[in-house]
Design a protein around this motif. Structure first.
Motif, PDB file in Angstrom:
ATOM      1  N   SER B 730       0.828  -1.202   0.000  1.00 45.10           N
ATOM      2  CA  SER B 730       0.000   0.000   0.000  1.00 45.10           C
ATOM      3  C   SER B 730       0.861   1.250   0.000  1.00 45.10           C
ATOM      4  O   SER B 730       0.388   2.336  -0.292  1.00 45.10           O
ATOM      5  N   SER B 731       2.145   1.108   0.335  1.00 45.33           N
ATOM      6  CA  SER B 731       2.992   2.299   0.299  1.00 45.33           C
ATOM      7  C   SER B 731       3.962   2.253  -0.880  1.00 45.33           C
ATOM      8  O   SER B 731       4.824   3.104  -1.020  1.00 45.33           O
ATOM      9  N   LEU B 732       3.774   1.234  -1.725  1.00 49.39           N
ATOM     10  CA  LEU B 732       4.770   1.025  -2.779  1.00 49.39           C
ATOM     11  C   LEU B 732       4.800   2.170  -3.790  1.00 49.39           C
ATOM     12  O   LEU B 732       5.872   2.650  -4.166  1.00 49.39           O
ATOM     13  N   ASP B 733       3.636   2.630  -4.215  1.00 47.06           N
ATOM     14  CA  ASP B 733       3.599   3.718  -5.212  1.00 47.06           C
ATOM     15  C   ASP B 733       4.351   4.930  -4.694  1.00 47.06           C
ATOM     16  O   ASP B 733       5.163   5.534  -5.387  1.00 47.06           O
ATOM     17  N   GLU B 734       4.030   5.225  -3.429  1.00 47.46           N
ATOM     18  CA  GLU B 734       4.658   6.370  -2.796  1.00 47.46           C
ATOM     19  C   GLU B 734       6.170   6.172  -2.721  1.00 47.46           C
ATOM     20  O   GLU B 734       6.956   7.068  -3.008  1.00 47.46           O
ATOM     21  N   ARG B 735       6.564   4.949  -2.352  1.00 46.78           N
ATOM     22  CA  ARG B 735       7.985   4.653  -2.218  1.00 46.78           C
ATOM     23  C   ARG B 735       8.684   4.705  -3.571  1.00 46.78           C
ATOM     24  O   ARG B 735       9.816   5.172  -3.671  1.00 46.78           O
ATOM     25  N   LEU B 736       7.997   4.196  -4.605  1.00 44.92           N
ATOM     26  CA  LEU B 736       8.586   4.224  -5.941  1.00 44.92           C
ATOM     27  C   LEU B 736       8.847   5.669  -6.347  1.00 44.92           C
ATOM     28  O   LEU B 736       9.908   6.016  -6.849  1.00 44.92           O
ATOM     29  N   TYR B 737       7.849   6.492  -6.099  1.00 37.57           N
ATOM     30  CA  TYR B 737       7.963   7.890  -6.490  1.00 37.57           C
ATOM     31  C   TYR B 737       9.080   8.578  -5.705  1.00 37.57           C
ATOM     32  O   TYR B 737       9.948   9.238  -6.275  1.00 37.57           O
ATOM     33  N   GLU B 738       9.069   8.366  -4.395  1.00 35.21           N
ATOM     34  CA  GLU B 738      10.100   8.971  -3.545  1.00 35.21           C
ATOM     35  C   GLU B 738      11.484   8.501  -3.937  1.00 35.21           C
ATOM     36  O   GLU B 738      12.436   9.283  -4.010  1.00 35.21           O
ATOM     37  N   GLY B 747      20.712  10.941  -4.932  1.00 39.69           N
ATOM     38  CA  GLY B 747      20.914   9.903  -3.937  1.00 39.69           C
ATOM     39  C   GLY B 747      21.387   8.636  -4.631  1.00 39.69           C
ATOM     40  O   GLY B 747      20.934   8.315  -5.724  1.00 39.69           O
ATOM     41  N   SER B 748      22.293   7.891  -3.973  1.00 42.58           N
ATOM     42  CA  SER B 748      22.787   6.675  -4.606  1.00 42.58           C
ATOM     43  C   SER B 748      21.854   5.521  -4.251  1.00 42.58           C
ATOM     44  O   SER B 748      21.101   5.583  -3.284  1.00 42.58           O
ATOM     45  N   ARG B 749      21.957   4.479  -5.031  1.00 40.73           N
ATOM     46  CA  ARG B 749      21.161   3.299  -4.770  1.00 40.73           C
ATOM     47  C   ARG B 749      21.502   2.727  -3.389  1.00 40.73           C
ATOM     48  O   ARG B 749      20.660   2.214  -2.679  1.00 40.73           O
ATOM     49  N   ARG B 750      22.806   2.878  -3.045  1.00 40.35           N
ATOM     50  CA  ARG B 750      23.260   2.349  -1.768  1.00 40.35           C
ATOM     51  C   ARG B 750      22.568   3.077  -0.600  1.00 40.35           C
ATOM     52  O   ARG B 750      22.134   2.479   0.369  1.00 40.35           O
ATOM     53  N   GLN B 751      22.477   4.395  -0.741  1.00 45.04           N
ATOM     54  CA  GLN B 751      21.825   5.184   0.311  1.00 45.04           C
ATOM     55  C   GLN B 751      20.358   4.792   0.461  1.00 45.04           C
ATOM     56  O   GLN B 751      19.832   4.652   1.560  1.00 45.04           O
ATOM     57  N   LEU B 752      19.733   4.611  -0.694  1.00 42.84           N
ATOM     58  CA  LEU B 752      18.319   4.247  -0.691  1.00 42.84           C
ATOM     59  C   LEU B 752      18.129   2.898   0.001  1.00 42.84           C
ATOM     60  O   LEU B 752      17.237   2.706   0.824  1.00 42.84           O
ATOM     61  N   ARG B 753      19.044   1.986  -0.353  1.00 42.89           N
ATOM     62  CA  ARG B 753      18.952   0.643   0.208  1.00 42.89           C
ATOM     63  C   ARG B 753      19.145   0.705   1.728  1.00 42.89           C
ATOM     64  O   ARG B 753      18.395   0.096   2.489  1.00 42.89           O
ATOM     65  N   ALA B 754      20.151   1.458   2.135  1.00 45.65           N
ATOM     66  CA  ALA B 754      20.433   1.562   3.570  1.00 45.65           C
ATOM     67  C   ALA B 754      19.234   2.152   4.305  1.00 45.65           C
ATOM     68  O   ALA B 754      18.871   1.707   5.400  1.00 45.65           O
ATOM     69  N   GLY B 755      18.605   3.120   3.699  1.00 45.36           N
ATOM     70  CA  GLY B 755      17.445   3.755   4.323  1.00 45.36           C
ATOM     71  C   GLY B 755      16.308   2.766   4.535  1.00 45.36           C
ATOM     72  O   GLY B 755      15.714   2.685   5.614  1.00 45.36           O
ATOM     73  N   HIS B 756      16.033   1.990   3.493  1.00 44.73           N
ATOM     74  CA  HIS B 756      14.945   1.018   3.606  1.00 44.73           C
ATOM     75  C   HIS B 756      15.282  -0.081   4.591  1.00 44.73           C
ATOM     76  O   HIS B 756      14.452  -0.511   5.384  1.00 44.73           O
ATOM     77  N   HIS B 815      13.193  -7.487   0.811  1.00 42.52           N
ATOM     78  CA  HIS B 815      12.804  -8.257  -0.372  1.00 42.52           C
ATOM     79  C   HIS B 815      11.614  -7.583  -1.067  1.00 42.52           C
ATOM     80  O   HIS B 815      11.573  -7.476  -2.283  1.00 42.52           O
ATOM     81  N   GLY B 816      10.668  -7.116  -0.266  1.00 40.13           N
ATOM     82  CA  GLY B 816       9.460  -6.521  -0.831  1.00 40.13           C
ATOM     83  C   GLY B 816       9.719  -5.186  -1.511  1.00 40.13           C
ATOM     84  O   GLY B 816       8.927  -4.733  -2.343  1.00 40.13           O
ATOM     85  N   ILE B 817      10.826  -4.575  -1.169  1.00 43.87           N
ATOM     86  CA  ILE B 817      11.046  -3.216  -1.629  1.00 43.87           C
ATOM     87  C   ILE B 817      11.954  -3.165  -2.862  1.00 43.87           C
ATOM     88  O   ILE B 817      12.217  -2.106  -3.418  1.00 43.87           O
ATOM     89  N   ARG B 818      12.396  -4.355  -3.314  1.00 46.28           N
ATOM     90  CA  ARG B 818      13.333  -4.398  -4.438  1.00 46.28           C
ATOM     91  C   ARG B 818      12.935  -3.542  -5.633  1.00 46.28           C
ATOM     92  O   ARG B 818      13.787  -2.887  -6.222  1.00 46.28           O
ATOM     93  N   PRO B 819      11.650  -3.525  -6.019  1.00 47.38           N
ATOM     94  CA  PRO B 819      11.284  -2.743  -7.210  1.00 47.38           C
ATOM     95  C   PRO B 819      11.727  -1.288  -7.109  1.00 47.38           C
ATOM     96  O   PRO B 819      12.111  -0.683  -8.112  1.00 47.38           O
ATOM     97  N   VAL B 820      11.695  -0.767  -5.888  1.00 44.50           N
ATOM     98  CA  VAL B 820      12.061   0.639  -5.715  1.00 44.50           C
ATOM     99  C   VAL B 820      13.511   0.860  -6.124  1.00 44.50           C
ATOM    100  O   VAL B 820      13.878   1.874  -6.695  1.00 44.50           O
TER     101      VAL B 820
END
Lengths: 233, 832
Positions: B730-738, B747-756, B815-820
């Motif tokens: 339910s938060s995926l769209d928002e997360r994708l956009y963010e 922002g680097s992919r690494r930073q994004l990953r660390a945040g999640h 695992h669930g957040i990989r698409p982002v």
């Protein structure tokens, strides 16, 4: 108004829409009297916030007025419930929107088929195939909206709008999201189809050039119909 | 639109949405809920039906008369005269010896026509498939329960000693009618032929024996005989018919079903939360579609007619899959509880499937329908004004539907409205408390976020921003972790408590059935081997029959009527010497001139339970003889001391003339165990109870039962994951956009990953903390109020639960957040 029937297909009397805002009641539309004849093409002009889309919503029976009444194809919309109005829309009305409003989960062909299927038409598929071909998208039948460009999406929307051969087509800023070249092609197509199907066209726009292609222009300002063209502010 | 066309369109939409992953969480949650409940449903159904089908079979007869001593021959003649088949079994506890190994077994000696109903199942060796046999062990043979074979390390063909007699092991005994009577019994079975009993030397006057007389025949004849017997039996006899046998197991099964059912319910409720979240997102994602459909002329009914069939299809397909999973999962339960099953499970039947479907539909209906109904109310005007959302479903509708669904499901397991409401209220209070705690922890995290790095700040912010959604996930995981932690703790602490009650040097063995004529020899044996032991107590077996000349069943309160002490023979003893850990709390101990006087000293707790007071006149029956004695003192006893202790103590000279055996307790350390073999070989009638083995046996049962509950709790954990994924989605769209925006901003992919990662690890850790708190609270309540264990701070839970939560939720969320992380920011902006 040459070869079409001269009877009134849309009539609005004393139409008004008032909404309640934090600052108090606000009249978006008031005292609208309007008659549109079958086969006529009418442009509703006005700047943002002048009430164009609200008028379109009321005329198409998407919303109910606070005052007055709308007769659409001889049906008094204010006397019908939502399902009744939906029936009238399904029978007589087609729509084209600024944001296309295709269903993202359906292919181009399925989007065109949808109104036909809702009406229970057996020939939904063949009709839709034909219409898509008419808007030059025969090759795109199985594409999803996401895979189409803006112009292509609007052509699919046009095909969908004409699928039921509606008596009236409401178009809300149909070129608003398109570049001018693509917009022009869409408008050409819209008017061609309109002629072919002898559809009554109600076109909401802020584009004077586009409006000029309609037989009649109605100018809205601050929720009122004004006689003369309004100077851009 | 025709119904067929609508269904076709609905199906097509479903397939499309399915590919887009819209309904996967919804379906997964339904699968989990249905699987959990059908697994338990199949399991209990097969057992309870096994019970009904085999009601006579598992008794081994139509009627059983149990007696501590042989019955009047005339009674058996009477049965034969009525054309009833009769067979006799003798049961006793005895040490069974093979080489150096020895094990207390529940020995059952049978005649060759045993059983009269049902059949024995045996296998030619351990670990090979079993089959029914239509004979009983021949003379000289013994059939051993697999557990006994393992314990003694014997195989078919080996010899074991029972008392003074050697028997050849010929088969592994896998199922035996009559097991039911000692359902969940402790000692593994040894089945032998009655003809060998005399040679064992085990049966002596005063030995603790149980004679079972089995009768079978036409129902009417059995009934008449039963009535005939009923007029003749004494309180020391017990008549067990098919109904009584069924009731005993029935209530055990019912309890099992209740515990497993309640565990299931937690899974179902969490799945319901996931369903509600997923349905809400589904509904919101389809507002536009609904508006467009309305615009194109679809009525409200037609709009629902498009969406509800999808829901129905998901419900049916997911429920079917859930049933399949549940069907497979029941074998896990059967496996875990294999040693404890009172009856052989019957074949599978269809009703748990129906119940599973009902669970699926009720859960889906209660939790998904209210959000979906909003789709009907979408205004067609939304095509012009995107911000126009339908009114939110009315709160009472959402919660009301969910509550009704819950009540229905819960009632199914408890079968009792008062209990249902109490459990529901308790659970709601607990959920509210834990939810608030989770919220508070999030708030604390937010306060601390200035002190942490950017990834953690991102994570904390995300959790805080999704406020109640985060709390729901925290709650889901903390419930799963909490349930598991509590079960594990209770198990280990209970077992530890039992073990630590056995301090060194305290007697850890009991020797019972010591015959009077062997008394000197046994004493000499202990002295010769320097074995510390308690005094030797004489034991007479008798029943308490009257209190102040009133039959006990009438003299005591209703609750006390079920008291074990009233329904079995008690061990009566006499002594002049008050045991050192006994204390007189009322009256006085014996004076020399009390010898031979009809007086008795009663254990204080029993006296309280049965309402026995000083000066009351108690009537006893030993064998066929009755006598009475006046209560002259009340004693407290330390049952935990593992010294021989008695409810009723008489002065010498009152019951000395009855058949008497002696008992004592003694201490042996593990190295001296071989001495036991010597003891039972020299004194075959003596039975030795090894406390460590008893504890081990209780532990085994306890472990299996708790494992079974934990097995069901796995579904709870899975349901927790369903909640997580529903929330993620339910938060995926928002997360994708963010995510796209952050990447576009450099922002680097690494930073994004660390945040999640930080976000989910934190979510799991907070859930773990909440679980630890809940565990602490619940175990404290359980230990102090119910189990009477010493409560101590569970510091390990405070470390392990947050750690496990952080790992599990971190991994799953990531695992669930990989698409982002995988999508290009360009693509996203184009789509947006």
């Amino acid at each position: 108004m040459s070869d079409t029937r001269l009877n009134t297909i849309i009539a609005a009397r004393g139409l008004g829409k008032r909404v309640t805002t934090a600052a108090g009641p606000l009249d978006i539309l008031s005292d609208i009297d309007l008659e549109i004849n079958a086969g006529e093409s009418v442009a509703v002009l006005g700047v943002s916030g002048s009430g164009k889309s609200t008028l379109l919503g009321l005329l198409a029976g998407l919303d109910l007025p606070s005052q007055g009444e709308v007769l659409l194809a001889d049906e008094a919309l204010h006397l019908l419930d939502e399902d009744g109005r939906a029936r009238v829309r399904g029978q007589h009305v087609g729509f084209v929107f600024q944001s296309f409003q295709l269903l993202p989960s359906l292919t181009a062909l399925e989007n065109v088929m949808l109104p036909l299927e809702l009406a229970g038409r057996q020939d939904a598929r063949s009709q839709a195939v034909e219409l898509l071909a008419r808007v030059d998208l025969a090759a795109r039948e199985t594409h999803y909206p996401k895979q189409l460009s803006g112009g292509e999406q609007q052509r699919v929307a046009l095909a969908r709008a004409f699928a039921m051969q509606p008596a009236i087509l409401f178009a809300d800023e149909p070129t608003g999201n398109l570049d001018s070249a693509t917009g022009k092609r869409i408008i050409d197509l819209l008017f061609d189809l309109n002629r072919e199907h002898r559809t009554t066209l109600v076109l909401v726009t802020h584009d004077e050039q586009l409006a000029a292609r309609c037989q009649r222009r109605i100018h809205l300002d601050g929720g009122h119909i004004v006689a003369a063209p309004v100077e851009p502010r | 639109m025709s119904r067929l066309a609508r269904w076709r369109l609905a199906l097509r939409l479903l397939v499309r949405d399915w590919r887009a992953g819209e309904q996967r969480v919804l379906a997964a949650a339904v699968v989990i809920a249905v699987a959990a409940s059908t697994a338990v449903g199949f399991f209990t159904d097969r057992l309870s039906r096994g019970m009904v089908n085999q009601s006579a079979d598992f008794l081994g007869a139509d009627l059983v008369l149990e007696s501590p001593r042989p019955i009047d021959e005339a009674w058996l003649e009477q049965a034969s005269a009525r054309d009833l088949k009769v067979t006799e079994t003798l049961q006793f506890a005895s040490m069974v010896v093979h080489e150096d190994a020895l094990q207390l077994a529940g020995v059952k000696a049978v005649q060759s026509d045993f059983p009269l109903r049902g059949e024995l199942r045996t296998a030619p060796a351990l670990y090979v498939p079993d089959a029914p046999v239509d004979t009983a062990p021949e003379a000289g043979e013994a059939w051993l329960a697999p557990r006994l074979m393992q314990r003694l390390q014997v195989q078919a063909g080996d010899y074991v000693e029972v008392g003074e007699h050697r028997l050849r092991v010929t088969r592994a005994l896998t199922f035996e009618p009559g097991q039911a009577a000692q359902a969940f019994g402790l000692s593994p079975r040894l089945l032998m032929n009655m003809a060998d009993v005399a040679a064992t030397g085990v049966v002596q006057p005063g030995s603790r024996l149980s004679y079972h007389y089995l009768f079978a025949g036409p129902e009417a004849a059995v009934d008449r005989y039963r009535n005939w017997l009923a007029d003749r039996i004494t309180p020391s006899h017990e008549l067990v018919g098919v109904r009584e046998g069924q009731r005993a197991i029935g209530s055990a099964l019912e309890r099992a079903e209740r515990y497993l059912g309640l565990a299931t319910l937690v899974a179902v409720v969490l799945a319901g939360v996931a369903i509600a979240m997923a349905a809400r997102r589904y509904s919101e994602r389809h507002f536009d579609m609904s508006a467009m459909l309305r615009c194109l002329g679809a009525s409200q009914r037609e709009v629902l007619g498009l969406f509800l069939p999808q829901l129905a299809l998901v419900a049916v397909l997911a429920s079917a899959l859930g049933c399949l999973v549940g069907w497979a999962a029941q074998y896990g339960l059967l496996y875990l509880l294999r040693d404890l099953l009172p009856v052989a499970p019957s074949g599978t039947r269809a009703w748990p499937i129906l119940a599973g479907f009902a669970t699926g539909l009720v859960t889906l209906g209660g939790f998904a329908l209210p959000p979906l109904l909003r789709l009907r109310a979408v205004s067609p005007l939304r095509v012009l004004r995107r911000d126009l959302a339908p009114l939110p479903s009315q709160a009472w509708l959402v919660y009301g539907a969910a509550l009704i669904a819950l009540l229905l499901l819960m009632w199914r397991y408890t079968g009792n409205w008062a209990l249902t409401l109490a459990v529901l209220a308790g659970a709601a209070a607990m959920a509210a408390l834990l939810g608030l705690l989770g919220f508070a922890l999030l708030a604390i995290g937010r306060l601390g976020q200035r002190q942490v790095g950017v990834a953690w700040r991102f994570g904390i912010n995300n959790l805080w921003r999704r406020g109640w959604g985060s709390v729901a996930q925290i709650l889901a995981f903390s419930l799963a972790l909490l349930a598991m932690a509590v079960i594990t703790l209770v198990r280990t602490d209970l077992l530890d408590a039992w073990r630590t009650q056995l301090p060194d040097d305290v007697p850890n063995h009991f020797a019972i059935n010591i015959l009077p004529e062997q008394l000197d020899a046994v004493e000499a044996f202990f002295n010769a081997h320097d074995v510390p032991r308690s005094q030797l107590y004489p034991m007479v077996r008798g029943r308490l029959t009257t209190i102040n000349e009133q039959p006990v069943q009438r003299a005591v309160t209703k609750e006390a009527q079920a008291d074990n002490a009233l329904n079995r023979e008690l061990n009566l003893t006499w002594t002049m010497q008050l045991q050192e850990d006994n204390r007189i709390i009322a009256g006085r101990w014996w004076r020399p001139d009390d010898r031979g006087q009809p007086l008795v000293s009663v254990e204080a707790q029993l006296a309280e339970r049965l309402g026995i007071g000083m000066g009351d006149e108690l009537g006893f029956r030993v064998g066929a003889q009755a006598f009475s004695a006046r209560v002259i003192s009340l004693r407290t006893v330390e049952w935990d001391s593992f010294r021989p202790n008695f409810y009723m103590v008489f002065p010498p000279g009152v019951i000395d003339d009855f058949a008497t055996t002696y008992m004592t307790s003694f201490y042996l350390d593990a190295d001296d165990k071989p001495l036991l073999a010597e003891l039972v070989q020299r004194f075959p009638a003596v039975s030795v109870l090894e406390m460590d083995q008893l504890i081990e046996q209780v532990e085994r049962i306890f472990r299996q039962v708790t494992l079974a509950v934990e097995y069901v709790l796995v579904f709870v954990l899975l349901a927790g994951f369903a909640v997580l994924f529903a929330a993620l989605q339910s938060s995926l769209d928002e997360r994708l956009y963010e995510g796209a925006l952050l990447r576009a901003l450099g922002g680097s992919r690494r930073q994004l990953r660390a945040g999640h990662l930080a976000e989910f690890a934190l979510l799991g850790a907070v859930a773990g903390l909440v679980a630890a708190f809940g565990t602490e609270l619940l175990t404290w309540l359980l230990y102090t109020q119910v189990l009477h264990l010493d409560y101590s701070f569970k510091w390990l839970v405070w470390i392990l639960a947050p750690l496990a939560g952080a790992l599990l939720v971190g991994a799953a969320g990531f695992h669930g957040i990989r698409p982002v992380l995988q999508r290009s920011p360009m693509l996203l902006l184009r789509e947006g």
